[in-house]
Write a protein that holds these residues in place. Sequence first.
Motif, PDB file in Angstrom:
ATOM      1  N   GLU A 125       3.226   6.184 -11.391  1.00 14.63           N
ATOM      2  CA  GLU A 125       2.983   5.956  -9.973  1.00 14.63           C
ATOM      3  C   GLU A 125       2.431   6.907  -9.335  1.00 14.63           C
ATOM      4  N   THR A 126       2.038   6.695  -8.026  1.00 10.47           N
ATOM      5  CA  THR A 126       1.828   8.119  -6.825  1.00 10.47           C
ATOM      6  C   THR A 126       1.352   7.510  -4.880  1.00 10.47           C
ATOM      7  N   PHE A 127       0.912   7.918  -4.570  1.00 10.55           N
ATOM      8  CA  PHE A 127       1.101   7.439  -2.900  1.00 10.55           C
ATOM      9  C   PHE A 127      -0.724   7.560  -2.682  1.00 10.55           C
ATOM     10  N   THR A 128      -0.451   6.521  -1.765  1.00  3.33           N
ATOM     11  CA  THR A 128      -1.860   6.456  -1.351  1.00  3.33           C
ATOM     12  C   THR A 128      -2.120   5.686   0.055  1.00  3.33           C
ATOM     13  N   ARG A 129      -2.722   6.342   1.024  1.00  2.00           N
ATOM     14  CA  ARG A 129      -3.076   5.347   1.863  1.00  2.00           C
ATOM     15  C   ARG A 129      -3.698   3.528   2.409  1.00  2.00           C
ATOM     16  N   THR A 130      -3.313   2.568   2.652  1.00  2.00           N
ATOM     17  CA  THR A 130      -3.560   1.486   2.471  1.00  2.00           C
ATOM     18  C   THR A 130      -3.415   0.754   3.895  1.00  2.00           C
ATOM     19  N   ALA A 133      -1.095   2.374   6.345  1.00  2.00           N
ATOM     20  CA  ALA A 133       0.512   2.634   5.815  1.00  2.00           C
ATOM     21  C   ALA A 133       0.646   3.827   4.665  1.00  2.00           C
ATOM     22  N   THR A 134       1.148   4.273   4.124  1.00  2.00           N
ATOM     23  CA  THR A 134       1.464   5.099   3.078  1.00  2.00           C
ATOM     24  C   THR A 134       2.214   3.952   1.754  1.00  2.00           C
ATOM     25  N   ARG A 135       1.186   3.866   0.264  1.00  2.00           N
ATOM     26  CA  ARG A 135       2.584   2.561  -0.319  1.00  2.00           C
ATOM     27  C   ARG A 135       2.125   3.128  -1.344  1.00  2.00           C
ATOM     28  N   TYR A 136       3.229   2.285  -2.495  1.00  2.69           N
ATOM     29  CA  TYR A 136       2.578   2.944  -3.923  1.00  2.69           C
ATOM     30  C   TYR A 136       1.288   2.898  -4.454  1.00  2.69           C
ATOM     31  N   ALA A 150      -2.080  -1.273  -5.508  1.00  5.89           N
ATOM     32  CA  ALA A 150      -1.241  -0.621  -4.463  1.00  5.89           C
ATOM     33  C   ALA A 150      -0.512  -2.058  -3.522  1.00  5.89           C
ATOM     34  N   ASP A 152       4.260  -2.043  -3.102  1.00 10.48           N
ATOM     35  CA  ASP A 152       6.010  -1.196  -2.846  1.00 10.48           C
ATOM     36  C   ASP A 152       6.467  -0.994  -4.378  1.00 10.48           C
TER      37      ASP A 152
END
Length: 236
Positions: A125-130, A133-136, A150, A152
Amino acid sequence: MPVTAVRRRQVFDLPDPAPIEVTEYAAEVKPCPGCDIKAAGVFPAGVESPAQYGPEVTAKVADAVLGHHIPVHRATLLVMELCAVYLSAGFAASLRGRAARLLEESFLPAVRALFVTAPVVHADETFTRTAGATRYLHVAATERLSLRHAGDCSAATIDTGQVLPHLSGVLVRDGSPDTPTWTTFCTPDAAPTCCATCAATTRRIPRASCGPVPWPTHCWEPTASRPPPAKRAVTR
């Protein structure tokens, strides 16, 4: 004078774009002579609006916006110039949602079925903007496949990918102590999946910092000096 030789040169080019074709469908409405109830004809499948773009125009715009990741406005102008058809940027923007629904209905089930039979699957997993908001961003991947969604970092959200709980091969993950939800895929209630720690993580994180390995005894323990063969095959 006789011809002694022939030299040829070829120029490949495109003809001018053909004018757009308009097909009109007419559904007749007829009243019943006895009760005066009106019955209307049925339009063909896919013909849902008084005026709309057809499948060929839709496919070309979708290819530019989604297949080549061209911004919506630029993709609209590009297709207009190449195909000599007037388009709206709003139509091009709407194709993202339509494509996502079509993929979810027809394409993703086939991809998930391939994951289930894969001998080795890597998950991370990493972070992304969706949606502002910032989501996994959860990823399942093999040598030839990848599937992302995407949410939590809960086990329920990871399960929504519909891949990891059904695996029958080896699951390779980073083994981070910050993601205890990975243990749900090596429980007796889950599919008979073995867990392997990614070799890159094994080299990066000292064993002492990870603490006890929380996975069952049938799982591969991370060993800095001798990673399992499946780890090397996945991370090379």
